[in-house]
Enzyme design. Sequence first.
Site, PDB file in Angstrom:
ATOM      1  N   LYS A   1       0.819  -1.213   0.000  1.00 21.17           N
ATOM      2  CA  LYS A   1       0.000   0.000   0.000  1.00 21.17           C
ATOM      3  C   LYS A   1       0.857   1.270   0.000  1.00 21.17           C
ATOM      4  CE  LYS A   1      -4.207  -2.071   1.791  1.00 21.17           C
ATOM      5  NZ  LYS A   1      -3.833  -3.508   1.899  1.00 21.17           N
TER       6      LYS A   1
HETATM    7  C1  PLP Z   1      -4.474  -4.579   1.261  1.00 19.04           C
HETATM    8  C2  PLP Z   1      -3.729  -5.864   1.186  1.00 19.04           C
HETATM    9  C3  PLP Z   1      -4.095  -6.891   0.281  1.00 19.04           C
HETATM   10  C4  PLP Z   1      -5.316  -6.791  -0.622  1.00 19.04           C
HETATM   11  O1  PLP Z   1      -5.195  -5.798  -1.604  1.00 19.04           O
HETATM   12  P1  PLP Z   1      -6.451  -5.385  -2.500  1.00 19.04           P
HETATM   13  O2  PLP Z   1      -5.968  -4.286  -3.375  1.00 19.04           O
HETATM   14  O3  PLP Z   1      -7.524  -4.960  -1.545  1.00 19.04           O
HETATM   15  O4  PLP Z   1      -6.848  -6.597  -3.278  1.00 19.04           O
HETATM   16  C5  PLP Z   1      -3.301  -8.017   0.221  1.00 19.04           C
HETATM   17  N1  PLP Z   1      -2.226  -8.176   1.026  1.00 19.04           N
HETATM   18  C6  PLP Z   1      -1.857  -7.233   1.921  1.00 19.04           C
HETATM   19  C7  PLP Z   1      -0.674  -7.482   2.787  1.00 19.04           C
HETATM   20  C8  PLP Z   1      -2.581  -6.041   2.025  1.00 19.04           C
HETATM   21  O5  PLP Z   1      -2.196  -5.096   2.914  1.00 19.04           O
END
Ligand code: PLP
Length: 467
Positions: A114
């Site tokens: 993220k």
């Molecule tokens: C947010 C997150 C996901 C999922 O991502 P999306 O874009 O919602 O599909 C997967 N793994 C981790 C570690 C995350 O923080």
Amino acid sequence: MSIRYVSTRGKAAELSFEDVLLAGLAADGGLYVPTSLPTFSQSQLAAMQDMTYPELAYEIIAPFVGDCIAESDLRAILNDTYAEFRHPAVAPLVQLEHNQWVLELFQGPTLAFKDFALQLLGRLLDHILARRGEKVVIMGATSGDTGSAAIEGCKRCDNIDIFILHPHQRVSEVQRRQMTTVIAPNIHNIAVQGNFDDCQAMVKSSFVAAPFLPDGRRLVAVNSINWARIMAQIVYYFYSALALGRIDKPTSFSVPTGNFGDIFAGYLAKKMGLPIDKLIIATNRNDVLHRVLTEGVYSRLTLEPSLSPSMDITISSNFERLLFDLAGRDGSLLNEWMATFADRGLALPDAALSDARVLFASHRCSDSETCDEIAHIWSRNGYLVDPHTAIGTKAARACETGSGTATVTLATAHPAKFPAAIEASGIGVEAQLPSHLADLFERPEAFDVLPNNLSDVQAYMATHCRA
Ligand SMILES: *Cc1c(COP(=O)(O)O)cnc(C)c1O
């Protein structure tokens, strides 16, 4: 000739990039998508092969931004954003098998993918706000990764105050400390005496409530439906395929998926000219997306907590963006589909389902399969994966077609973020936090505990945002 943005529900006004950055959900309840996409030919891809991550990010992102930000400013923002990452390659590849790779997306400040989007989003917002002479307030609720990434992304922003609500005593200590040890005058951590759903509900109500902030200040959302987050995530699909030299042959990607944001970025990369064979939806027991692909029905079940909590969802919000394309970009048809989904579950029409199956494959892992996979990768490769990534590597092998196509699994988090799953795998090793976080447990924290009550939270926000 800038790209404009339309709502998937077809009724809200078209927006420019600048407005879409500040907008959350469209007024008609839909999500914004671009009206057109830039495309890259094989010779253009070849010319981008030796670029650094920020240089490549500029090529991919500039068409979406259009004339909202000057070239030199956008390049400076991208250089600054990706200088925050620990690895010189920003997104390094690790080879596990002849045709299996892992793309490490956890080299940013908060150890999850993220950071790629939220480090950029904070800077883009701050730049545009400075030009407009405005200040805004970001409000979000978190059960884990999003809150810390948003806080880190905003900590140096002059024109943004950020308030992140987390459920008091219900997030892991690593995750809480990653938020509460960031001490800056514009960072406000609120521990709510309630659960995550209570936090989420207060954020939702605040966006529709009468304005409660001083001098008409705008409230901005940075949740996964924000278009700029998807845009930032397109870049690493190109970056990894180019690094592997795969310009004239397709690559597959296995993506640990919750809200379908990350994998939707891969879908756009394919439409922009990157040769992609399969996009593999890797889910835990909260398998709403796996069930769509295998059974053709999009329907909600109850939430089941798992060892991969960042994918514990029952509705996959960004899936609406794919449904919009599957509905022929017809906003009124999509409105009908979403109403059916909310009411009793949506059976996808045959044509839409077979279209989706051309590009997407899927696989679901239980917690015990996730632990087995962590142990498998550890014993075979001496490489430690976090539980989300483990679901990805498992899905990558399960969906192999025998064609020998190289598959890149997106490693969405660092293993030290999820010690419980590593311990449950029984391998007897502990993941170490990287050096910049090694003293996390000694750092001072700052947060306030508030009752589970909307007016208390709003009053707190009104008095605590900077003048
Ligand atoms: C947010 C997150 C996901 C999922 O991502 P999306 O874009 O919602 O599909 C997967 N793994 C981790 C570690 C995350 O923080």
